[in-house]
Design a protein around this motif. Structure first.
Motif, PDB file in Angstrom:
ATOM      1  N   TRP A 157       0.609  -1.218  -0.135  1.00 49.34           N
ATOM      2  CA  TRP A 157       0.055  -0.090   0.006  1.00 49.34           C
ATOM      3  C   TRP A 157       0.741   1.320  -0.053  1.00 49.34           C
ATOM      4  N   TYR A 158       1.882   1.163   0.527  1.00 46.07           N
ATOM      5  CA  TYR A 158       2.985   2.434   0.414  1.00 46.07           C
ATOM      6  C   TYR A 158       3.147   2.788  -0.982  1.00 46.07           C
ATOM      7  N   TYR A 159       3.497   2.084  -1.865  1.00 47.05           N
ATOM      8  CA  TYR A 159       3.745   2.289  -3.170  1.00 47.05           C
ATOM      9  C   TYR A 159       2.397   2.583  -3.917  1.00 47.05           C
ATOM     10  N   ALA A 160       1.590   1.816  -3.600  1.00 45.33           N
ATOM     11  CA  ALA A 160       0.017   1.904  -4.556  1.00 45.33           C
ATOM     12  C   ALA A 160      -0.401   3.106  -4.063  1.00 45.33           C
ATOM     13  N   TYR A 161      -0.184   3.593  -2.845  1.00 45.04           N
ATOM     14  CA  TYR A 161      -0.991   4.994  -2.447  1.00 45.04           C
ATOM     15  C   TYR A 161      -0.044   6.081  -3.215  1.00 45.04           C
ATOM     16  N   MET A 162       1.177   6.042  -3.297  1.00 41.04           N
ATOM     17  CA  MET A 162       1.963   7.245  -4.204  1.00 41.04           C
ATOM     18  C   MET A 162       1.446   7.073  -5.549  1.00 41.04           C
ATOM     19  N   ILE A 163       1.473   5.752  -6.163  1.00 35.68           N
ATOM     20  CA  ILE A 163       1.314   5.784  -7.552  1.00 35.68           C
ATOM     21  C   ILE A 163      -0.463   6.110  -7.931  1.00 35.68           C
ATOM     22  N   ARG A 164      -1.225   5.882  -6.907  1.00 38.31           N
ATOM     23  CA  ARG A 164      -2.693   6.602  -6.995  1.00 38.31           C
ATOM     24  C   ARG A 164      -2.669   8.038  -6.931  1.00 38.31           C
ATOM     25  N   ASN A 165      -1.795   8.595  -6.130  1.00 39.99           N
ATOM     26  CA  ASN A 165      -2.002   9.890  -6.073  1.00 39.99           C
ATOM     27  C   ASN A 165      -1.355  10.623  -7.401  1.00 39.99           C
ATOM     28  N   LYS A 166      -0.484  10.012  -7.657  1.00 39.38           N
ATOM     29  CA  LYS A 166       0.286  10.522  -9.175  1.00 39.38           C
ATOM     30  C   LYS A 166      -0.777  10.432 -10.278  1.00 39.38           C
ATOM     31  N   LEU A 167      -1.526   9.426 -10.423  1.00 40.42           N
ATOM     32  CA  LEU A 167      -2.541   9.211 -11.447  1.00 40.42           C
ATOM     33  C   LEU A 167      -3.678  10.144 -11.216  1.00 40.42           C
ATOM     34  N   LEU A 168      -4.001  10.169 -10.030  1.00 34.11           N
ATOM     35  CA  LEU A 168      -5.145  11.411  -9.677  1.00 34.11           C
ATOM     36  C   LEU A 168      -4.744  12.827 -10.087  1.00 34.11           C
ATOM     37  N   ASP A 169      -3.315  13.122  -9.897  1.00 29.21           N
ATOM     38  CA  ASP A 169      -2.958  14.381 -10.323  1.00 29.21           C
ATOM     39  C   ASP A 169      -3.046  14.531 -11.898  1.00 29.21           C
ATOM     40  N   GLU A 170      -2.485  13.359 -12.431  1.00 30.30           N
ATOM     41  CA  GLU A 170      -2.654  13.160 -13.737  1.00 30.30           C
ATOM     42  C   GLU A 170      -3.969  13.465 -14.346  1.00 30.30           C
ATOM     43  N   THR A 171      -5.181  13.018 -13.642  1.00 31.14           N
ATOM     44  CA  THR A 171      -6.616  12.880 -14.564  1.00 31.14           C
ATOM     45  C   THR A 171      -7.038  14.249 -14.348  1.00 31.14           C
ATOM     46  N   ARG A 172      -6.395  15.284 -13.518  1.00 31.76           N
ATOM     47  CA  ARG A 172      -6.794  16.517 -13.441  1.00 31.76           C
ATOM     48  C   ARG A 172      -6.231  17.603 -14.468  1.00 31.76           C
ATOM     49  N   VAL A 203      -4.097   4.174 -20.364  1.00 29.77           N
ATOM     50  CA  VAL A 203      -3.250   4.414 -21.542  1.00 29.77           C
ATOM     51  C   VAL A 203      -2.579   5.536 -21.534  1.00 29.77           C
ATOM     52  N   HIS A 204      -3.173   6.789 -21.227  1.00 34.58           N
ATOM     53  CA  HIS A 204      -2.660   8.089 -21.331  1.00 34.58           C
ATOM     54  C   HIS A 204      -2.025   8.501 -20.195  1.00 34.58           C
ATOM     55  N   CYS A 205      -2.887   8.386 -18.957  1.00 34.23           N
ATOM     56  CA  CYS A 205      -2.178   8.977 -17.641  1.00 34.23           C
ATOM     57  C   CYS A 205      -1.186   8.093 -17.198  1.00 34.23           C
ATOM     58  N   LEU A 206      -1.395   6.472 -17.368  1.00 38.62           N
ATOM     59  CA  LEU A 206      -0.219   5.735 -16.799  1.00 38.62           C
ATOM     60  C   LEU A 206       1.007   5.928 -17.694  1.00 38.62           C
ATOM     61  N   ARG A 207       0.895   5.941 -18.969  1.00 39.24           N
ATOM     62  CA  ARG A 207       1.966   6.216 -19.804  1.00 39.24           C
ATOM     63  C   ARG A 207       2.747   7.506 -19.308  1.00 39.24           C
ATOM     64  N   ASN A 208       2.137   8.780 -18.977  1.00 39.17           N
ATOM     65  CA  ASN A 208       2.892   9.735 -18.438  1.00 39.17           C
ATOM     66  C   ASN A 208       3.472  10.002 -17.028  1.00 39.17           C
ATOM     67  N   VAL A 209       2.948   8.915 -16.246  1.00 36.95           N
ATOM     68  CA  VAL A 209       3.393   8.693 -14.853  1.00 36.95           C
ATOM     69  C   VAL A 209       4.412   7.748 -14.807  1.00 36.95           C
ATOM     70  N   ALA A 210       4.547   6.910 -16.049  1.00 37.53           N
ATOM     71  CA  ALA A 210       5.674   5.817 -16.033  1.00 37.53           C
ATOM     72  C   ALA A 210       7.198   6.042 -15.357  1.00 37.53           C
ATOM     73  N   PRO A 211       7.502   7.647 -16.095  1.00 42.02           N
ATOM     74  CA  PRO A 211       8.924   7.803 -15.198  1.00 42.02           C
ATOM     75  C   PRO A 211       8.807   7.785 -13.613  1.00 42.02           C
ATOM     76  N   THR A 212       7.672   8.464 -13.474  1.00 47.12           N
ATOM     77  CA  THR A 212       7.660   8.540 -11.926  1.00 47.12           C
ATOM     78  C   THR A 212       7.662   7.188 -11.183  1.00 47.12           C
ATOM     79  N   ILE A 213       6.791   6.392 -11.662  1.00 46.70           N
ATOM     80  CA  ILE A 213       6.881   4.961 -11.302  1.00 46.70           C
ATOM     81  C   ILE A 213       8.055   4.418 -11.267  1.00 46.70           C
ATOM     82  N   VAL A 214       8.938   4.581 -12.342  1.00 48.42           N
ATOM     83  CA  VAL A 214      10.253   3.851 -12.497  1.00 48.42           C
ATOM     84  C   VAL A 214      11.075   4.760 -11.306  1.00 48.42           C
TER      85      VAL A 214
END
Length: 331
Positions: free
Chosen positions: A204-219, A239-250
């Motif tokens: 959940w530690y990492y899921a929460y961070m990725i979740r917040n990044k995705l939510l920021d991207e959706t706005r 497709v679009h949001c996940l691809r844009n936050v991919a560098p952050t996930i890495v």
């Protein structure tokens, strides 16, 4: 970026890598030597008490413990560059011979946990982002927060009590049963409980961070435009949001190496799993300097290399990083 700049970049990273490893070895060597306790006691046991002063001096020379600390370090580095990391004071064989058979066990446990944690964390983050502020999102957040704060040691003991002692379904310790080293099914059964502890402690530690990044991207504006064009929320997020936050996930994956690795060491200690994590605890306990040096340097090597590799991957995913020099994590 032309070939010369690429070579310069690689050379710069290699220099930084070697400097980091040298600093790590110096700090570890000095702190290990300054720790209380006599390593001769670990090597010779109670026989130390009956040794004469001359015999003690010879023993220190044999184990490389004579002279000032800086001379001991120089001598150790000279030997290490030739592949000689000294004798394990506890096992009385070359330190590399002790570590080599156990590295694979740690890589298997840590690698599987690492892959599963981020695969499941990304999946949970996507589900939460698609179902933002719904009952499903709230339940996942509550359960995830609860599991994250469960102490790993306590959870490990509870799992052993339930599945090993009471139900006799899963083994409580070791990497495999005696004589079943090549039995894949037996090895997998020994990995289940440690993996559950590691995944529960980190997911959940990492899921929460990725979740917040995705939510920021959706706005962002392009998402609003995609919605106007009639694209569904699932396609936009996946497709679009996940691809844009991919560098952050890495980037998150890169900085998580020490965190997940420490979790591997804890799991090895709880389940008596034969790996370099359990070995590091034993080497510190018995003042086994040579073994401790080797284990920590291997750990440092994995952490530093993973950071360098992640940076290269980030530059491939997001070419803007080559120009700005800013990591995706800082964006």
């Amino acid at each position: 970026m032309d070939r010369i700049e690429i070579l310069k970049n690689i050379a710069k990273k290699l220099v930084g890598f070697f400097i980091a490893m040298i600093i790590l070895s110096i700090v570890l060597f000095y702190f290990a030597r300054l720790a209380p306790g006599d390593p001769l006691q670990s090597f010779y046991g109670d026989a130390v008490e009956s040794m004469t002063t001359e015999e003690l001096n010879k023993a220190r020379v044999r184990l490389g413990l004579d002279g000032p600390i800086y001379l001991q370090y120089i001598r150790w580095v000279s030997n290490a560059l030739h592949g000689d990391f000294g004798i394990s004071l506890k096992y009385k064989i070359p330190a590399m011979d002790v570590v080599s058979p156990l590295i694979g066990n740690t890589l298997i446990l840590g690698g599987l946990a690492y892959i599963l944690v981020f695969a499941l964390a990304t999946l949970l983050a996507i589900i939460c982002a698609i179902n933002e502020d719904t009952i499903l999102d709230k339940i996942i957040c509550k359960v995830g927060t609860f599991t994250y704060y469960l102490p790993a040691f306590w959870l490990g003991v509870i799992l052993v009590l339930i599945f090993s002692i009471n139900m006799h379904i899963l083994p409580s310790s070791g990497a495999y049963d005696v004589g079943k080293e090549s039995d894949l099914g037996n090895r997998i059964s020994h990995l289940i409980l440690p993996l559950i502890v590691m995944i529960t402690s980190h997911l959940w530690y990492y899921a929460y961070m990725i979740r917040n990044k995705l939510l920021d991207e959706t706005r962002k504006d392009y998402v609003l435009l995609a919605k106007v064009k009639g694209l569904g929320k699932i396609k936009i997020v996946c497709v679009h949001c996940l691809r844009n936050v991919a560098p952050t996930i890495v980037s998150i994956m890169a900085i998580s190496i020490p965190h997940v690795l420490s979790g591997t060491y804890i799991a090895e200690s709880v389940f008596n799993y034969p790996g370099i994590g359990l070995l590091s605890v034993e080497s510190a306990k018995y003042h086994d300097y040579n073994l401790l040096m080797l284990v920590v340097l291997i750990t440092g090597l994995m952490v530093i290399l993973s950071s360098i590799i992640a940076q290269f991957i980030n530059e491939i995913i997001d070419p803007r990083m080559k120009e700005t020099g800013v990591s995706a994590w800082q964006k």
